[in-house]
Design a protein around this motif. Sequence first.
Motif, PDB file in Angstrom:
ATOM      1  N   PHE A   1     -24.473-105.230 -19.449  1.00  0.00           N
ATOM      2  CA  PHE A   1     -25.122-106.402 -20.159  1.00  0.00           C
ATOM      3  C   PHE A   1     -25.736-106.325 -21.580  1.00  0.00           C
ATOM      4  CE2 PHE A   1     -28.446-109.944 -19.891  1.00  0.00           C
ATOM      5  CZ  PHE A   1     -27.810-110.922 -20.925  1.00  0.00           C
ATOM      6  N   SER A   2     -25.007-106.695 -22.578  1.00  0.00           N
ATOM      7  CA  SER A   2     -25.465-106.307 -23.759  1.00  0.00           C
ATOM      8  C   SER A   2     -26.297-107.499 -24.579  1.00  0.00           C
ATOM      9  CB  SER A   2     -24.311-105.691 -24.911  1.00  0.00           C
ATOM     10  OG  SER A   2     -23.704-104.747 -24.331  1.00  0.00           O
ATOM     11  N   ILE A   3     -27.620-107.397 -24.592  1.00  0.00           N
ATOM     12  CA  ILE A   3     -28.425-108.665 -25.187  1.00  0.00           C
ATOM     13  C   ILE A   3     -28.159-108.608 -26.537  1.00  0.00           C
ATOM     14  CG2 ILE A   3     -30.540-109.530 -25.415  1.00  0.00           C
ATOM     15  CD1 ILE A   3     -31.077-108.301 -22.730  1.00  0.00           C
ATOM     16  N   ASN A   4     -27.723-109.931 -26.993  1.00  0.00           N
ATOM     17  CA  ASN A   4     -27.553-110.375 -28.614  1.00  0.00           C
ATOM     18  C   ASN A   4     -28.562-111.571 -28.889  1.00  0.00           C
ATOM     19  OD1 ASN A   4     -25.507-108.469 -28.936  1.00  0.00           O
ATOM     20  ND2 ASN A   4     -23.926-109.990 -28.293  1.00  0.00           N
TER      21      ASN A   4
ATOM     22  N   LEU B   1     -20.814-112.958 -29.711  1.00  0.00           N
ATOM     23  CA  LEU B   1     -20.488-112.143 -28.677  1.00  0.00           C
ATOM     24  C   LEU B   1     -20.473-110.617 -29.229  1.00  0.00           C
ATOM     25  CD1 LEU B   1     -17.069-113.955 -27.727  1.00  0.00           C
ATOM     26  CD2 LEU B   1     -19.379-113.631 -26.520  1.00  0.00           C
ATOM     27  N   LYS B   2     -20.954-110.266 -30.599  1.00  0.00           N
ATOM     28  CA  LYS B   2     -20.770-108.885 -31.065  1.00  0.00           C
ATOM     29  C   LYS B   2     -22.510-108.787 -31.504  1.00  0.00           C
ATOM     30  CE  LYS B   2     -16.396-108.877 -33.055  1.00  0.00           C
ATOM     31  NZ  LYS B   2     -15.414-108.656 -34.291  1.00  0.00           N
ATOM     32  N   ASN B   3     -23.103-107.737 -31.394  1.00  0.00           N
ATOM     33  CA  ASN B   3     -24.406-107.493 -31.862  1.00  0.00           C
ATOM     34  C   ASN B   3     -24.321-107.238 -33.282  1.00  0.00           C
ATOM     35  OD1 ASN B   3     -27.056-106.675 -31.637  1.00  0.00           O
ATOM     36  ND2 ASN B   3     -26.423-104.647 -31.900  1.00  0.00           N
ATOM     37  N   SER B   4     -25.347-108.228 -33.842  1.00  0.00           N
ATOM     38  CA  SER B   4     -24.990-108.324 -35.428  1.00  0.00           C
ATOM     39  C   SER B   4     -26.390-108.745 -35.745  1.00  0.00           C
ATOM     40  CB  SER B   4     -24.095-109.498 -35.684  1.00  0.00           C
ATOM     41  OG  SER B   4     -24.136-109.479 -37.193  1.00  0.00           O
ATOM     42  N   SER B   5     -26.782-107.986 -36.951  1.00  0.00           N
ATOM     43  CA  SER B   5     -28.151-108.355 -37.540  1.00  0.00           C
ATOM     44  C   SER B   5     -27.869-109.654 -38.666  1.00  0.00           C
ATOM     45  CB  SER B   5     -28.670-107.366 -38.376  1.00  0.00           C
ATOM     46  OG  SER B   5     -27.613-106.869 -39.432  1.00  0.00           O
TER      47      SER B   5
ATOM     48  N   THR C   1     -28.244-121.383 -32.656  1.00  0.00           N
ATOM     49  CA  THR C   1     -27.796-120.167 -32.967  1.00  0.00           C
ATOM     50  C   THR C   1     -27.034-120.221 -34.320  1.00  0.00           C
ATOM     51  OG1 THR C   1     -25.888-120.761 -31.412  1.00  0.00           O
ATOM     52  CG2 THR C   1     -27.644-119.468 -30.438  1.00  0.00           C
ATOM     53  N   ALA C   2     -27.128-119.464 -35.284  1.00  0.00           N
ATOM     54  CA  ALA C   2     -26.413-119.454 -36.400  1.00  0.00           C
ATOM     55  C   ALA C   2     -25.441-118.101 -36.211  1.00  0.00           C
ATOM     56  CB  ALA C   2     -27.475-119.254 -37.505  1.00  0.00           C
ATOM     57  N   ILE C   3     -24.268-118.240 -36.263  1.00  0.00           N
ATOM     58  CA  ILE C   3     -23.276-116.981 -36.056  1.00  0.00           C
ATOM     59  C   ILE C   3     -22.549-116.675 -37.173  1.00  0.00           C
ATOM     60  CG2 ILE C   3     -21.579-116.195 -34.367  1.00  0.00           C
ATOM     61  CD1 ILE C   3     -22.386-118.320 -32.455  1.00  0.00           C
ATOM     62  N   GLN C   4     -22.741-115.407 -37.692  1.00  0.00           N
ATOM     63  CA  GLN C   4     -22.017-114.980 -38.609  1.00  0.00           C
ATOM     64  C   GLN C   4     -20.457-115.411 -38.637  1.00  0.00           C
ATOM     65  OE1 GLN C   4     -21.575-110.670 -38.540  1.00  0.00           O
ATOM     66  NE2 GLN C   4     -20.526-110.538 -40.464  1.00  0.00           N
TER      67      GLN C   4
ATOM     68  N   ASP D   1     -17.003-117.231 -45.500  1.00  0.00           N
ATOM     69  CA  ASP D   1     -17.604-116.526 -44.733  1.00  0.00           C
ATOM     70  C   ASP D   1     -19.250-116.330 -44.946  1.00  0.00           C
ATOM     71  OD1 ASP D   1     -15.209-115.561 -44.049  1.00  0.00           O
ATOM     72  OD2 ASP D   1     -15.158-113.588 -45.380  1.00  0.00           O
ATOM     73  N   VAL D   2     -19.989-116.215 -43.862  1.00  0.00           N
ATOM     74  CA  VAL D   2     -21.392-116.448 -44.067  1.00  0.00           C
ATOM     75  C   VAL D   2     -22.051-115.329 -43.120  1.00  0.00           C
ATOM     76  CG1 VAL D   2     -23.366-118.168 -43.621  1.00  0.00           C
ATOM     77  CG2 VAL D   2     -21.145-118.933 -44.001  1.00  0.00           C
ATOM     78  N   GLU D   3     -23.167-114.785 -43.812  1.00  0.00           N
ATOM     79  CA  GLU D   3     -24.156-113.958 -43.104  1.00  0.00           C
ATOM     80  C   GLU D   3     -25.219-114.709 -42.888  1.00  0.00           C
ATOM     81  OE1 GLU D   3     -22.438-109.777 -44.833  1.00  0.00           O
ATOM     82  OE2 GLU D   3     -24.343-110.413 -45.437  1.00  0.00           O
ATOM     83  N   PHE D   4     -25.896-114.939 -41.832  1.00  0.00           N
ATOM     84  CA  PHE D   4     -27.168-115.578 -41.650  1.00  0.00           C
ATOM     85  C   PHE D   4     -28.116-114.722 -41.513  1.00  0.00           C
ATOM     86  CE2 PHE D   4     -24.095-118.637 -40.093  1.00  0.00           C
ATOM     87  CZ  PHE D   4     -24.683-119.742 -40.760  1.00  0.00           C
ATOM     88  N   VAL D   5     -29.498-114.886 -42.088  1.00  0.00           N
ATOM     89  CA  VAL D   5     -30.514-113.720 -42.509  1.00  0.00           C
ATOM     90  C   VAL D   5     -31.793-114.257 -41.606  1.00  0.00           C
ATOM     91  CG1 VAL D   5     -31.835-112.569 -44.168  1.00  0.00           C
ATOM     92  CG2 VAL D   5     -29.479-113.141 -44.605  1.00  0.00           C
ATOM     93  N   ASP D   6     -32.206-115.364 -41.529  1.00  0.00           N
ATOM     94  CA  ASP D   6     -33.366-115.690 -40.846  1.00  0.00           C
ATOM     95  C   ASP D   6     -33.404-117.235 -40.530  1.00  0.00           C
ATOM     96  OD1 ASP D   6     -35.861-115.492 -39.924  1.00  0.00           O
ATOM     97  OD2 ASP D   6     -37.168-115.245 -41.780  1.00  0.00           O
TER      98      ASP D   6
END
Length: 638
Positions: free
Chosen positions: A92-95, A141-145, A166-169, A218-223
């Motif tokens: 179980f990988s926690i994201n 579903l993927k571990n992502s910063s 939740t704001a998902i890349q 495409d979007v990368e969420f930071v904070d």
Amino acid sequence: MILLLALLSVLCGEPGLCLEEDGGFTFNGDIRQFAVTSNTLYVATKERLYQLSHGLSLINSLTQRGILKTGNQQDDVQFYRVSEAAEWNATFSINVLLPFTKNDSLISCGVTDDDCGYCEILDLKNISNLLYREHFQVGPLKNSSRSVSFLVDVKKKSQTDAYILTAIQQNKEQPENNKCGINQQAVNLQNTDNKQGGGIFSVTDGASGEPGIKSKGDVEFVDGFQISSTIYLFSNVLSARTNRVRLIWLEGDKSKTDTLRSLRGATLSVSNGERSRLVASSVIPGEQPVLWSGVFGIDGGDTDTELMVFDISPDYSTNTDRDPDFYTSAPTEATPKILKPKAVLFRHSSMTSVLAVRQRGWMVFFIGTGDGQLIKLSVDRNYHAGCPMVLYRTSDDRKVFPKLHLDPVDQKHVYVPFSNQIKRVPVSKCSTYTNLQECWSAQDPYCVWCSSKRSCTFEDDCTDSDWLSIPDESQHKMISHRVEKDTTGQISLKVHTHLTVGEEVSSRFACQFAARSGSICVSNSPPPQFPHCTCILSDRTLPADGLDVTVKFRLGTSPLSQRLRLNDCSNIRGAPSFVLCQECIKAGCGWNKNSCSWANQGKTDVLMTDFLNFHTSYQSVRHYFKVITFNIEQETWD
């Protein structure tokens, strides 16, 4: 030897993790998620979940290994955690890791080896107690910063409901695998309670269906975070040629649908325009306006970075749900508001994280770097930064994790996460300053000179005693003076102490002025009133070679003195130059129209004093403590 092994077993608990003597904790794998409550830390690695005390002692840890079992139906697959020694076929990988303190629970969500979402609700005080579990996607579903999640409150007519935002890349070329039938959007609100409509983790909102915010590209969420009812969400919007740093405002009001449709947006404008990228973020505590700090990669990456401050107070004048990058129903071509920085505070290579706190009138920034440094930067209310100080440095240049946290118990330590470690680093090194001059010159808002201990300490460690510290504005000298001359020819010496003191100290403040000839002040000089002293000179002229004056101050039980040389300001002459201006300002006079005059006669030229301040600041960075040119002496009060 047996005793030593037993002792190590007690300290470490299990192979691969250990509490270190220097205020750190090492895990058995790289940190994936990290959260802090009022007295506990929760850390998720690939194969374990840890519960630590605020002092980084191990309270509990759980293996994330288990087995997947198929239920009565083919698509009914359940994850069951197993013991360390048992066979296992899944992890179980926690994201997503969110302490829900109001419910005394810990929400942990991520993915199992079948690439489907899975969530557990654990007891906040004892993570070994499983309260609820369900195969459901919450977050990426993927571990992502480059994805963020946090709890938000939405005010309704008779109650306030908490939801998981939740704001998902978003990567249009590599979308997430949704083989489990869940289609999450860029920004979602999901339930935290089975009593909410649709049940726990549901995204539905009654007749409104499944509201969400979509992205055009495409979007990368930071904070992201919430202050009162306003939700703030920061992202990098990417395209082949450009990158825009975007801020979304949402109002947590009425329902999920109304909250998401309330979106308004702004673009953060920085020096390198469309190549800049937001790396890390921290809101600055305080009242209105809402100040926020961001680390920006100016070259489009993480190497050339700058720390900036913005006013991100929400703008309610624009229409909702009309933004070029984000939408709930259909995209528009609206032009968002442009926000420009209030200040560029710091430039440094490869800054990776930032934490902003308030200490008295100062803002203090703790900055992590890509080569394993924790840097402290103190900034006054006018955005004047002091000298940066390295509080900690790793021996192997490991990158600092994107998020830093303050120890909420004593607020004197910062949790600094690296790849597989967390260090608990003191926010200041007050005790290393051995006298009043060093304590003040450090320009550290955490430190005070404690009179009874005759040492530099934290303010709350100096109890039942007088103390002195720096003022709310950055100063290069503890004591400054002005020499003025009125229309009758009477000369006044005005001295200002740049200090913050306790209440009893200010009430007992006193000054004495003396020269070799004795007293120099007329008897009707104004009485001292902290932080000012005024001496009206009994003579209306100053000697051609100047007058040496000693000013003694009583500040509680910490007397000090300052030696000054007073010169006739009108006699400081010569061709206009930096050296002449410097001599004039140091003499307590005023520089006006390229010449020296009495401090009260005319306004000092802005450009020249700015040049002088720049030169002084430059010298202070080079020489640090040597910039303080006055003498501090323990005097006997006459």
